[in-house]
Every structure is written in C-alpha cells, then in structure tokens.
Design a protein around this motif. Structure first.
Motif, PDB file in Angstrom:
ATOM      1  N   PHE A  13       0.897  -1.260  -0.032  1.00 61.52           N
ATOM      2  CA  PHE A  13       0.021   0.091  -0.138  1.00 61.52           C
ATOM      3  C   PHE A  13       0.745   1.294   0.117  1.00 61.52           C
ATOM      4  CE2 PHE A  13      -2.895  -3.116   1.491  1.00 61.52           C
ATOM      5  CZ  PHE A  13      -4.209  -2.867   1.349  1.00 61.52           C
ATOM      6  N   PRO A  14       1.400   1.810  -1.313  1.00 56.22           N
ATOM      7  CA  PRO A  14       2.209   2.776  -1.040  1.00 56.22           C
ATOM      8  C   PRO A  14       1.547   4.286  -0.838  1.00 56.22           C
ATOM      9  CG  PRO A  14       1.791   2.090  -3.476  1.00 56.22           C
ATOM     10  CD  PRO A  14       0.964   1.119  -2.513  1.00 56.22           C
ATOM     11  N   ARG A  15       2.256   4.835   0.001  1.00 56.52           N
ATOM     12  CA  ARG A  15       1.857   6.343   0.155  1.00 56.52           C
ATOM     13  C   ARG A  15       2.253   7.281  -0.936  1.00 56.52           C
ATOM     14  NH1 ARG A  15       2.448   6.671   6.754  1.00 56.52           N
ATOM     15  NH2 ARG A  15       0.433   5.524   7.029  1.00 56.52           N
ATOM     16  N   PRO A  16       1.866   8.470  -1.057  1.00 61.54           N
ATOM     17  CA  PRO A  16       2.250   8.949  -2.271  1.00 61.54           C
ATOM     18  C   PRO A  16       3.584   9.359  -2.197  1.00 61.54           C
ATOM     19  CG  PRO A  16       0.229  10.251  -1.383  1.00 61.54           C
ATOM     20  CD  PRO A  16       0.415   8.866  -0.516  1.00 61.54           C
ATOM     21  N   GLY A  17       4.353   9.003  -3.468  1.00 66.13           N
ATOM     22  CA  GLY A  17       5.672   9.297  -3.410  1.00 66.13           C
ATOM     23  C   GLY A  17       6.681   8.224  -2.845  1.00 66.13           C
ATOM     24  N   GLU A  18       6.107   7.122  -2.349  1.00 70.33           N
ATOM     25  CA  GLU A  18       6.716   6.045  -1.637  1.00 70.33           C
ATOM     26  C   GLU A  18       7.061   4.823  -3.099  1.00 70.33           C
ATOM     27  OE1 GLU A  18       5.794   5.119   2.909  1.00 70.33           O
ATOM     28  OE2 GLU A  18       4.565   4.134   1.300  1.00 70.33           O
ATOM     29  N   THR A  19       8.318   4.521  -2.784  1.00 65.36           N
ATOM     30  CA  THR A  19       8.677   3.375  -3.611  1.00 65.36           C
ATOM     31  C   THR A  19       8.353   2.153  -3.198  1.00 65.36           C
ATOM     32  OG1 THR A  19      10.634   3.040  -2.540  1.00 65.36           O
ATOM     33  CG2 THR A  19      11.020   4.633  -4.341  1.00 65.36           C
ATOM     34  N   MET A  20       8.255   1.066  -3.896  1.00 59.72           N
ATOM     35  CA  MET A  20       7.889  -0.202  -3.170  1.00 59.72           C
ATOM     36  C   MET A  20       8.858  -0.516  -1.924  1.00 59.72           C
ATOM     37  SD  MET A  20       7.652  -4.051  -5.095  1.00 59.72           S
ATOM     38  CE  MET A  20       7.425  -5.448  -3.931  1.00 59.72           C
ATOM     39  N   PRO A  41      -2.583  -1.013   7.149  1.00 62.78           N
ATOM     40  CA  PRO A  41      -2.650  -2.217   6.131  1.00 62.78           C
ATOM     41  C   PRO A  41      -1.193  -2.628   5.558  1.00 62.78           C
ATOM     42  CG  PRO A  41      -3.551  -0.061   5.395  1.00 62.78           C
ATOM     43  CD  PRO A  41      -2.662   0.326   6.586  1.00 62.78           C
ATOM     44  N   TYR A  42      -1.243  -3.973   5.174  1.00 63.85           N
ATOM     45  CA  TYR A  42      -0.052  -4.299   4.491  1.00 63.85           C
ATOM     46  C   TYR A  42      -0.327  -5.346   3.431  1.00 63.85           C
ATOM     47  CZ  TYR A  42       0.518  -8.150   7.967  1.00 63.85           C
ATOM     48  OH  TYR A  42       0.308  -9.254   8.607  1.00 63.85           O
ATOM     49  N   GLY A  43       0.364  -5.490   2.372  1.00 61.24           N
ATOM     50  CA  GLY A  43       0.281  -6.437   1.565  1.00 61.24           C
ATOM     51  C   GLY A  43       1.017  -7.791   1.600  1.00 61.24           C
ATOM     52  N   THR A  44       0.972  -8.496   0.503  1.00 66.43           N
ATOM     53  CA  THR A  44       1.514  -9.847   0.287  1.00 66.43           C
ATOM     54  C   THR A  44       3.352  -9.748   0.491  1.00 66.43           C
ATOM     55  OG1 THR A  44       1.436  -9.862  -1.763  1.00 66.43           O
ATOM     56  CG2 THR A  44      -0.067 -10.886  -0.586  1.00 66.43           C
ATOM     57  N   GLU A  45       3.798  -8.612   0.102  1.00 64.24           N
ATOM     58  CA  GLU A  45       5.120  -8.576   0.158  1.00 64.24           C
ATOM     59  C   GLU A  45       5.591  -8.453   1.625  1.00 64.24           C
ATOM     60  OE1 GLU A  45       6.944  -8.994  -2.287  1.00 64.24           O
ATOM     61  OE2 GLU A  45       9.049  -8.575  -1.463  1.00 64.24           O
ATOM     62  N   THR A  46       4.957  -7.491   2.253  1.00 62.89           N
ATOM     63  CA  THR A  46       5.448  -7.175   3.866  1.00 62.89           C
ATOM     64  C   THR A  46       5.186  -8.786   4.316  1.00 62.89           C
ATOM     65  OG1 THR A  46       4.997  -4.896   3.753  1.00 62.89           O
ATOM     66  CG2 THR A  46       4.501  -6.159   6.048  1.00 62.89           C
ATOM     67  N   MET A  47       3.908  -9.294   4.292  1.00 60.42           N
ATOM     68  CA  MET A  47       3.679 -10.793   4.720  1.00 60.42           C
ATOM     69  C   MET A  47       4.862 -11.664   4.581  1.00 60.42           C
ATOM     70  SD  MET A  47       2.643 -13.885   3.591  1.00 60.42           S
ATOM     71  CE  MET A  47       1.405 -13.910   2.317  1.00 60.42           C
ATOM     72  N   HIS A  48       5.382 -11.601   3.454  1.00 63.90           N
ATOM     73  CA  HIS A  48       6.576 -12.668   3.119  1.00 63.90           C
ATOM     74  C   HIS A  48       7.618 -12.054   4.072  1.00 63.90           C
ATOM     75  CE1 HIS A  48       4.598 -14.096  -0.766  1.00 63.90           C
ATOM     76  NE2 HIS A  48       4.955 -15.286  -0.349  1.00 63.90           N
ATOM     77  N   VAL A  49       8.052 -10.612   4.112  1.00 63.41           N
ATOM     78  CA  VAL A  49       9.160 -10.409   4.671  1.00 63.41           C
ATOM     79  C   VAL A  49       9.031 -10.968   6.108  1.00 63.41           C
ATOM     80  CG1 VAL A  49      10.697  -8.503   5.442  1.00 63.41           C
ATOM     81  CG2 VAL A  49       9.558  -8.422   3.146  1.00 63.41           C
ATOM     82  N   LEU A  50       7.908 -10.735   6.787  1.00 59.30           N
ATOM     83  CA  LEU A  50       7.604 -10.840   8.263  1.00 59.30           C
ATOM     84  C   LEU A  50       7.954 -12.172   8.566  1.00 59.30           C
ATOM     85  CD1 LEU A  50       4.795  -8.373   8.963  1.00 59.30           C
ATOM     86  CD2 LEU A  50       7.300  -8.077   9.312  1.00 59.30           C
ATOM     87  N   ARG A  51       6.993 -13.075   7.529  1.00 61.44           N
ATOM     88  CA  ARG A  51       7.323 -14.711   7.868  1.00 61.44           C
ATOM     89  C   ARG A  51       8.843 -15.168   7.589  1.00 61.44           C
ATOM     90  NH1 ARG A  51       9.263 -17.777   3.549  1.00 61.44           N
ATOM     91  NH2 ARG A  51       9.204 -16.435   2.004  1.00 61.44           N
ATOM     92  N   ALA A  52       9.261 -14.614   6.699  1.00 61.86           N
ATOM     93  CA  ALA A  52      10.719 -15.048   6.227  1.00 61.86           C
ATOM     94  C   ALA A  52      11.596 -14.691   7.401  1.00 61.86           C
ATOM     95  CB  ALA A  52      11.434 -14.580   5.063  1.00 61.86           C
ATOM     96  N   GLU A  53      11.521 -13.565   8.338  1.00 56.07           N
ATOM     97  CA  GLU A  53      12.401 -13.236   9.409  1.00 56.07           C
ATOM     98  C   GLU A  53      12.109 -14.364  10.521  1.00 56.07           C
ATOM     99  OE1 GLU A  53      12.303  -8.260   8.963  1.00 56.07           O
ATOM    100  OE2 GLU A  53      10.840  -9.213  10.110  1.00 56.07           O
ATOM    101  N   LYS A  54      11.046 -15.006  10.546  1.00 52.62           N
ATOM    102  CA  LYS A  54      10.575 -16.021  11.453  1.00 52.62           C
ATOM    103  C   LYS A  54      11.193 -17.310  11.095  1.00 52.62           C
ATOM    104  CE  LYS A  54       8.828 -16.112  15.011  1.00 52.62           C
ATOM    105  NZ  LYS A  54       9.660 -16.329  16.359  1.00 52.62           N
ATOM    106  N   GLY A  55      11.577 -17.205   9.660  1.00 53.35           N
ATOM    107  CA  GLY A  55      11.716 -18.399   9.044  1.00 53.35           C
ATOM    108  C   GLY A  55      10.722 -19.498   8.817  1.00 53.35           C
TER     109      GLY A  55
END
Lengths: 999, 100
Positions: free
Chosen positions: A638-645, A845-859
């Motif tokens: 969910f990018p805010r105005p001006g944000e990169t991915m 709110p977060y999307g699938t990319e953040t979900m992937h990062v957060l789960r990977a941090e936990k293995g």
C-alpha cells in the motif's frame, strides 16, 4: 479500364465497381470479385516474391489452397493481416493491399540474388551451411536468415476487433456446398433433421460456380443451384453458413467452424465481431470437401502467368475474367481441355494444348481443333521464359523411349497446367480416419472412418457432376437416417457432364539436365523436385523426414497443391510404392485461422477469472498495488504518495512489528472437515497427530504426497470432536481438496467424513503486532482474549463487531496475532470498523510483500516458494511435524526410502550475505567456490530473499546440500556482475524464543 | 473433444467437465510399512502404459465430483465404457460388448 474483364460472363455484379489498391496503385474490381480475380481482370499476375529464392510469383489457384498469391491487407489502425490469400480475399471499397517479401520493390528485389545462388540453397541448406562456427548461429546466421526469410510482416498493434464464439448441436453437419454437399444437405434437410451446411466461400455452389454448362433435372446448373439454395434457406431446420471454414475435425464429431463476418464489408458495423468460432457437435457428418487441382512439375512452372487450368476456368466462368490473351495448356488430365475450350470460346487464343498422354479422347481432340487449338499429345513442357510474366513455353515431343525430343518454343502470356485432381481428405485425416491408396489413379481416398462420418463427391474420389449428386444425396439420406430421421435419396438427371480422366505424372520428361531445373513442387516453401531427390540421396527415406528436411508441405498451405507431387517423386526416388512412403499427417486448422477466432471472448479481463476477496474493493480504494496469486488478485503493498515499493514495504514491516498491522488473508484455502471419523481422516492425510488435539486448539498441519514430498501446509483448528477448520495455501486449496476427495472416495470410502470447501465463505482479517489484542477487545463478545484463555495456537467462536466469528490466535509474522474469520458478506464492514478504531495505534494495512518479509524473518516457509516438490519434511526442517507414533499417513512409507535418508540432500537454511546491503536474487544458484571452472558445481539455490527492516540488513532462505550441518560456513552466490559471499545460518532470524508471539 | 459418460450422473458430457486421475485399480496397500522399498516403488511409480485398452480413473470434477473408472483405448482415445469406483475391472467380453 479492366483489360481482361468479360462482362457477359461471371457471377460478379458488373454494375457495381469496387475500388481498391495494390502496392499503392488504384484498381477497379467488381462486387463479388476476390483480390485475385480483380487483379487478373486488370492484367496483373505478379503478386509477390517467393519465400526462399525471392522469385516473382503470381496466382496459381482460385481457392483456399493458394500457395503463392499472399498479400498484406490493412484497413485502419491495428487492422493489418499478413499472408492473406488473394484468392479468397473479397474486394471491398477502399481495400488496401501490398505485396510481400521483397526489397526495395516487387519488380526490383535485391533478395532475388538467392535465385542466382540456387545451387547453394538446396534441401537442408540451413542445416549444412550454418553449422560452423557454432557461436555464429545466434549472432550472425539466425538474425540474417530471419531478416531475409519469411513472408508478410506481423501486425504490431493490438487487434481492435472482437471475436465471437458459439456452441451448437446438430443432427447432420455437411462440409462443402458443391453438388455433393448440396445434395446431402437437401436430403437431410427435407427429412426434418437439424442440419448445418458450411462452406468456406462467399456463396454456395462449389464447382458448379466454375462449371455452369451442365444441366440438372432439366435446369441449367446455376438455375438449379439457385433453387437448391432457396430451398435450403426456406427450411427452418437448416442453418447455412457461408464464408465459414470447417477448420478442424475433433473427437466424436466435434468440429470447429470459423465464420468470417465482416472482412468483406465496405464499412465495419460498430461493435460487430469480425469472426465467430462455432464449436459444433454433430450426430452425423458428411464431408464433401471436393478436390484440389495438382500442378505439373517442370522447369519454370512457377513463373507469373503459369497457373492451374481449373483456376483459369473459374476466373472466366465465375468472375468474368480471362487470365490472358494467349494461352498454352500443359496437362495430363482431360479437365484442362475443357478449360481451354471455355477460354477459346471467349476469344482467348489458345496456342496449343500440350498433353503428356499420347492418346486422348477423340471428342476432346475434335472439340479443340474445332476451336482452332493446336493439339500436341505425347508432348512435354521443359521450360518457360519471361522475367515478371511468362512469355513463352518450351515444349518437346516425347518419344516411345520416354525421352524428350527436339524443343519448340511457343509464345504465350499464360500457361495453364493440370496434373489431375487430389481429393481433399484433410478433415477426414483429422479424425485419424484410414486413407486407402488408389494405385491406378494415384490418389489417397478416405477409407474406414473412425467417426460417424461419410465422404461424398470428389473428396471421395467420385468425380463428375452425376456421381457427386448421387453420392451426396445418398450420404445425406443415410446420415439423416442414422440420426433418427426418415430420408430417401433423390435421383438426379444430369446433362452435359463430361467425365474427365487423366494420368498422374512426376516431373515431366525433359531433354535438359534435370539437376538444373527449377521445377517447383511446393511453391510456398520453394521446394523443387531436385530438393526431394537430394533428400532421398542423403538418406531421408520416410516422408515425415523428407518433409522436415526439405520443408515440403510445411508452409501455411500445408501442401494442399504439393503433397501428392512430392510423395510421387519421393516414392520414385526411394523406389518404394507411395503408400509405403506414406502421406504426412494433415492437422487442424485446414486453413490459417486467426488467434482471435480461437480466443473468442477470452481476452483482456475475460482471459482468466480474477478472484477478489470481500476486502478487495477497500484495498483498491486505498491505493493498493496488486499482484496475481494463482487466480486471486491480492494487495501487494500500500504505497503512500511518493513512496517506492521498498519504502512502502519497510514502513509496513516497521508498523507491524512496532504497533499494529492489518492484512487481508481471505484467500487462504479453507476446508471444513466434519464427521465422526474426521480425526481419523486427518490422521491419515496429514503428517501430524490429531487424535489428542483438544477442541479449541490449533495445530500446524503438513501435507505430503504419497511420494513423501511436501505438498501443502496450513494451520488447522479443531472446533469440536468431529469438526476441523483446515486452512491451506492460497494456491493449493483446490488441489488439496481434490486430493482429500480422492482418498476419501476411493481408498477409505468407509470413513464417515464430509469435506466442504469454505474458502469463499469466510473473510479473514489478520491483525498482527503488539497492539492487536487491545484493538479487538472492545469489539469481541463471548471470547476471553487473555493469553491464558486464548493462548497462541487456539481458536474460539464468538462474535466480533456484532457478527459471528471464528477467532484464531495465530501468527504468520512472529508477533501477537489474530486471524479473524467472519462470514464473507461482513468482511469489509468488520475490516473498516477495525481500521477506523485502529487509527489510535497507527494501524497499517500491509500486503503480500510485507507478509513475506515478516514470515521469512521468523523462518516460516511458503510451500511452493521455499519448497519445490522435492523437499521432505526433514529437508525443510519440519521433522517435528511428523506424528512418529502414527502407523501410517499419506507419504509416510516414502520417507524411509533409501534416497530420502541419504546425507547429501538439500536442506533449508538461512543465509546472511557478507555485505548486509546486498539482497540476493531469488532463484540464484549457490556454489562453494566462485572461481572454479565452468560449469560450476551447484550445491543449492536461494528460495526467499528480502530486505529485513527489523534487522536492518538482508536475509535469505536457501536450500543447500547438507546445509544444516554447515552452519557458520561461507558459500557464494554468483549473480550478474559478481559472486556474493554469504554465511549459512539457521532459518529463524528474529525472536527465536518466540517472546513476541506469546505476549 | 471426447464425450464421457459419468456412471453416477448417468449422462454423457463433454471432456471439459472431467479431470483425468491416472491408472485405475491401483489400491493403496493396507499397510505400506510392510512393503519393501522395491514393492513400494512399484506401487508409487510403475504404471502399465499400454498401447490399447487402458483402465483409468476420471473425476466428474465440474459435475457431481465423483471419481469413477473408465476403459479407454490409448490409440484411438475413445472410451469403451465407464463404471463406478470400487467395481471390479470389466472382463474383455464386457468391454467388447460395450464397444459394439
């Protein structure tokens, strides 16, 4: 204006001129003309350059079999089509066409240099010439060949047209509306059967359109044709489809019919589809495809002005066009004599009829001589002259020894050739119907059918009008009877029908060196008789091999005019009978068919189903970027105005770990497993033990295939003794349910268990972060949310925001987490309520990319990303999920097969790059020594890789041979630019004690 | 496109309603742990792959959802007959009768 138009002849509307252009030059045709007939009416024979040698080429035929006269057609932006056959393209006002395959112009073409190097370009030329050096293939040879070869230019813009499709059923489908097809459709139609009659041409009639000088039941042929067409049109049970090609004949009388709806119109009706693909299931089929005239094979038989005799007859009688002023006929078949006489009657000077046969019917000879035509029977043609148009033909008498005698040159502007007629067995062949070889007539005929189908007329080897009508009527009546209707075949009385005969010949005898003859067999792919003989000399003995080596019959015309000539020459060279050499297989489509017709409505947003969750609309309104996950579209970030991915994902990660993140997990697959034997079923399907799981508790479930490899995973809740709420991966839901159904129905039908997909019944809102509990507490009724009452990995039923919920305390992030299941129709309302209330915690709110990062941090693994169908539970570090005491579960036996226990298996590990800023590429290979020689020994690959905002550095998961025992060691990941060093670690990067989880 | 008769729905329907599900009459062993590696490999991977009559499983996935068995000729692709899961393999006489 139209120098070659004969107004007294033809079915075109002489009162309706149609203006069009060819290569920018303006021409006039008549309504009812094809581009070919309109150009011929203007004396134009030169249409294009050939594929390989860039030889000038004209119009060979008058139908869909045309190999030569291919043009580019355009009518407005995006509407361009290459390789359209001029012989089937109907002219309309404003039509714009261009010739192809030449530079700089059609008349002066640099590529024609290939023709001079003819000897070099023989069969297998590409294979032989460009073998060495190997590296030149990609960089030099292939680009050059691609540039020089080919026919038209592909369109580069999206197609603005729409295409329709339709399903239909009928009792009798008749393909072809020549005399046989008409007779069949009439009998079947009169019986009351539901009939579809299909013909590729603009009007019904087939060969009747070309041969009007016969009578049927006392009427002139065209009058009978009109009566027959009218009768069919009046029958409500008959559907007549013209401009419709039966392009494929598939299993169990299923045919594809491509109907061209607008290509012939002056103006395109707004919104009308260009073509319609009919998919028809017929009880009975009658194939009345007719026959295709064979060219003769002699030197220079491809020069513009050299054409099939039957085509010349069609241009005259159907279109009112004489193809030349001074013609020579070269033939081995009676039908060309009739063409010659038709032409002579309208004033064309037919200089001679050259017939390879020494004896021809007296009737024909008398008729020819009466028209002032010189008759040369027992003669051969050995060459033609002229650059852009034939100017003379070289002919020789053939002695009794078969040798060609002294040559004579006859001036002409047209050579009409006929090597006999080939029954069109294409559709019959699509059904794998057996073809029988008729040795005497040198043709393949339909044999035993594999479908409910009948062949009639010339397509069945029954030539002549009387035979076609008789056989067509019989086939139509029998087909109707087999479909359950009463029908009787009518008798037809035919007058003026001359039964033509002829012989089949290979290359015509010549007094010249045959190896220097440019005697074409396949005009479209530029294959000569010499090429075929060369292929045989080089050891290619099967027609399938000869075809591929010489490319004969491999062009867009599928060798309609060339296959039998090619086969006859190959059979002679191999010294085996034709059926032993074999005919290549005809495949759909019968003629080139647009991709649009196949795609129909299934393009753009209709190409594939897009599944959306109940919360999808909110995500869209709030600026989500989406990604496809199986058929779902999911909010990616969910990018805010001006944000990169990268910035958006980093912010979403921070917010979730520090306070509260919100995620739409509705796409999770869900299966409700219910019944007295539900726990036993779970025990057998999943690796884990389920008997002792208490109601109200969750367990991570691992599903294997019977081969022992990981198939799916998910958190599973036991709601009561006999009820499980199973979740699966988003993409795996249907697969898992199908697998469960399979075991339940076929292996364990005794188990009392019911499986129901509930994926779309539940919307799932995942709340993660230290403030998750605080947020939902005020909204939840009937559930004690305390850690003691609802610890990590538990589930309770109650209400949230006033609606029923199955509330899971579970986490895919490592934070305190809840997955709130509510009936889908409440999903968005609950989401919005919680979001509004969450503002006090900066809910994010977060999307699938953040979900992937957060789960990977936990293995936490993602099945299908970190596993690839070759990982066992132990490989993935999930050995703990196996219920060791269970006697059996799907895949258990495979886990002790020797290879599954071998020490070198790839195992899931973590990777930390030496440079913390480097994020490895997912899928990158891993090596021990980056300076080793190529090809390197690859020991694994990166499966997941992200920037971890929580750790302030990159992290990765990977599978590495024997990886778990190698923790602390350094490996290398070669990527574009350089190889990156990384240390092997455990898979859990954050909070290994799970303190946050159990908060 | 083939036509397939679902023995549960007792109707003939086009192929697109169905999903293929591998060779038929390969029962999962009652106790896989009693099998040798060799026997288990045969069960898992070895299939008859005949030229001609093939006994195979299909599922009426876009219909009733049931798995059933079929006899199909792998050369012509055509179905001779279909029958419910759990029924014994039909005899050659039965198949011949169904074909005629």
């Amino acid at each position: 204006m139209s120098t070659h138009r004969i107004s007294a002849k033809g079915r075109v509307d002489h009162g309706k001129p149609v203006r069009f252009t060819f290569n920018g030059q303006r021409f006039e045709g008549r309504k009812g003309d094809t581009l070919a007939s309109a150009l011929l009416a203007n004396g134009v024979h030169l249409i294009g350059r050939s594929f390989k040698y860039h030889r000038p080429r004209g119009i060979l035929s008058s139908g869909s079999e045309e190999p030569n006269a291919l043009v580019g057609v355009s009518r407005g932006v995006g509407r361009s089509e290459p390789n359209t056959r001029a012989t089937v393209l109907e002219v309309f006002e404003g039509l714009s066409t261009v010739s192809q395959n030449h530079w700089p112009s059609l008349k002066r073409d640099v590529g024609a240099i290939n023709d001079a190097f003819y000897m070099l370009f023989s069969a297998g030329f590409y294979y032989k010439t460009f073998m060495w050096p190997k590296s030149f293939w990609n960089k030099v040879y292939e680009p050059f060949i691609r540039g020089a070869a080919g026919l038209g230019k592909s369109p580069s813009l999206p197609d603005p047209d729409t295409y329709a499709s339709r399903y239909a059923h009928c009792d009798v489908l008749v393909v072809g509306s020549g005399p046989a097809g008409l007779a069949a459709a009439l009998e079947a139609g009169r019986s009351g059967a539901k009939v579809i009659l299909v013909d590729e041409q603009a009007e019904l009639g087939g060969s009747l359109l070309s041969e009007p000088d016969t009578g049927i039941d006392g009427q002139p042929a065209w009058q009978w044709l009109k009566a027959a067409s009218d009768e069919l049109a009046a029958l409500k049970n008959v559907t007549v489809l013209t401009r419709t090609t039966a392009m494929g004949y598939y299993h169990e009388n299923f045919l594809g019919l491509c109907q061209r709806l607008t290509d012939h119109l002056d103006t395109l009706p707004e919104g009308a589809p260009r073509e319609r693909m009919w998919r028809v299931r017929a009880k009975q089929v009658v194939l009345a495809q007719g026959s295709i005239e064979k060219p003769l094979v002699f030197d220079g038989n491809d020069r513009p002005g050299v054409m099939l005799a039957g085509a010349a007859r069609t241009y005259l009688n159907r279109y009112g066009v004489k193809v030349g002023n001074r013609a020579v006929v070269v033939t081995s078949h009676d039908s060309a004599w009739l063409a010659a006489i038709d032409l002579a009657e309208v004033g064309v000077k037919v200089a001679a009829i050259v017939d390879i046969r020494s004896s021809v019917s007296d009737h024909l000879v008398r008729l020819a001589r009466a028209h002032g035509i010189e008759v040369l029977t027992g003669w051969t043609a050995t060459g033609t002259r002229g650059r852009l148009r034939v100017s003379a033909v070289r002919v020789n008498p053939v002695g009794t020894n078969g040798k060609a005698g002294r040559a004579r040159v006859i001036a002409c502007d047209t050579v009409l050739m006929c090597g006999g007629w080939t029954p069109s067995v294409h559709l019959f062949s699509h059904t794998k119907g057996k073809l029988d070889w008729d040795e005497e007539r040198q043709m393949f005929l339909p044999g035993a059918p594999t479908e409910e189908t009948r062949c009639a007329g010339a397509g069945n080897g029954t030539f002549g009008l009387a035979g076609a009508l008789r056989e067509g009527a019989a086939a139509g009546a029998e087909a109707a009877a087999d479909a359950g209707f009463k029908a009787k075949a009518s008798d037809y009385r035919v007058e003026g029908d001359f039964e033509c005969t002829g012989i089949s010949v290979r290359e015509l005898p010549t007094d010249r060196n045959p190896s220097s003859a440019k005697a074409f067999v396949d005009f479209q792919n530029d294959v000569t008789a010499k090429d075929i003989r060369l292929a045989v000399r080089e050891g290619f003995l099967s027609i399938e091999h000869i075809k591929r080596y010489t490319t004969t019959g491999m062009a867009t015309d599928q060798g309609k005019t060339s296959n039998i000539n090619g086969l006859a020459i190959a059979s002679d060279a191999v010294k085996r009978p034709a059926p032993a050499v074999g005919l290549t297989t005809f495949r759909p489509p019968y003629t080139p068919t647009t991709f649009g017709a196949f795609a129909g409505y299934n393009r753009g947003s209709l190409f594939e189903v897009t599944r959306k969750t109940a919360i999808d609309g909110w995500a869209e309104e709030n600026g989500a970027v989406f990604e496809p996950v199986s058929l779902w579209r999911r909010a990616w970030y969910f990018p805010r105005p001006g944000e990169t991915m990268h910035q958006a994902v980093a912010r979403e990660c921070r917010a979730t770990r520090q306070s509260l993140g919100m995620f739409d997990a509705s796409t999770l697959g869900k299966i409700e497993i219910v019944g007295p034997d539900a726990a036993e079923f779970m025990n057998r399907m999943y690796t884990n033990a389920w008997s002792k799981l208490a109601p109200g508790r969750l367990r991570y479930g691992l599903l294997l295939g019977e081969d022992g490899f990981i198939r799916d995973d998910g958190v599973i809740g036991r709601l009561s003794a006999d009820r499980f709420h199973v979740t699966t991966t988003s993409g795996g839901a249907a697969r898992v349910l199908a697998m469960m159904e399979d075991y339940l129905q076929t292996e364990w039908p005794d188990l009392k268990v019911w499986l129901t997909s509930t994926t779309e019944q539940w919307a799932v809102i995942a709340l993660n972060g230290p403030n998750a509990r605080k947020l939902i507490e005020p909204f939840v009724e009937g559930i004690d949310l305390s850690d003691a009452a609802l610890p990590h990995m538990s589930v309770a039923e109650g209400r949230i925001c006033g609606v029923p919920t199955r509330l899971f305390r579970v986490s895919f992030t490592g934070e305190l987490g809840f997955e709130i299941n509510v009936p889908s129709r409440y999903g968005r309302a609950v989401w919005e309520t919680l979001y509004e209330a969450g503002r006090q915690y900066d809910i994010t709110p977060y999307g699938t990319e953040t979900m992937h990062v957060l789960r990977a941090e936990k293995g936490y693994i993602v099945v299908g990303q970190d596993t690839d169908g070759t990982l066992t539970p132990d490989d993935a570090g999930l050995g703990w999920a196996i219920g060791k005491a269970k006697p059996d579960f799907v895949g258990k036996r495979s886990l002790t097969r020797s290879d599954m226990l071998s020490p070198g298996r790839k195992q899931l590990v973590g990777l930390l790059t030496r440079d913390p800023a480097t994020v490895l590429e997912e899928g990158a290979q891993i090596v021990d020594d980056p300076s080793q020689a190529l090809p390197m020994k690859m020991i694994g690959h990166v499966t997941s890789s992200y920037w971890s905002e929580a750790l302030g550095r990159s992290i990765a998961l990977a599978v590495i041979e024997g990886g778990r025992a190698r923790q602390g060691q350094t490996i290398h990941v070669p990527m574009p630019g350089k190889a990156h060093a990384a240390e092997i670690t455990g898979t859990v990067f954050l909070d290994p004690e799970n303190k946050r989880l159990n908060a | 496109m083939l036509l397939i008769r679902c023995p549960y729905c007792a109707v003939e329907r086009p192929e697109v309603e169905f999903a293929y599900a591998g060779e038929a009459h390969i029962a999962r062993p009652q106790d896989p742990s009693a099998l040798s590696d060799e026997q288990w490999k045969d069960h898992l991977f070895i299939r008859s792959n005949p030229r001609g009559t093939h006994f195979e499983r299909w599922r009426h996935i876009h219909g009733c959802g049931r798995f059933f068995n079929a006899v199909r000729d792998t050369v012509s692709d055509k179905f001779a007959m279909t029958y419910k899961a759990g029924l014994p393999r039909p005899s050659e006489a039965e198949i011949g009768k169904a074909r005629s």
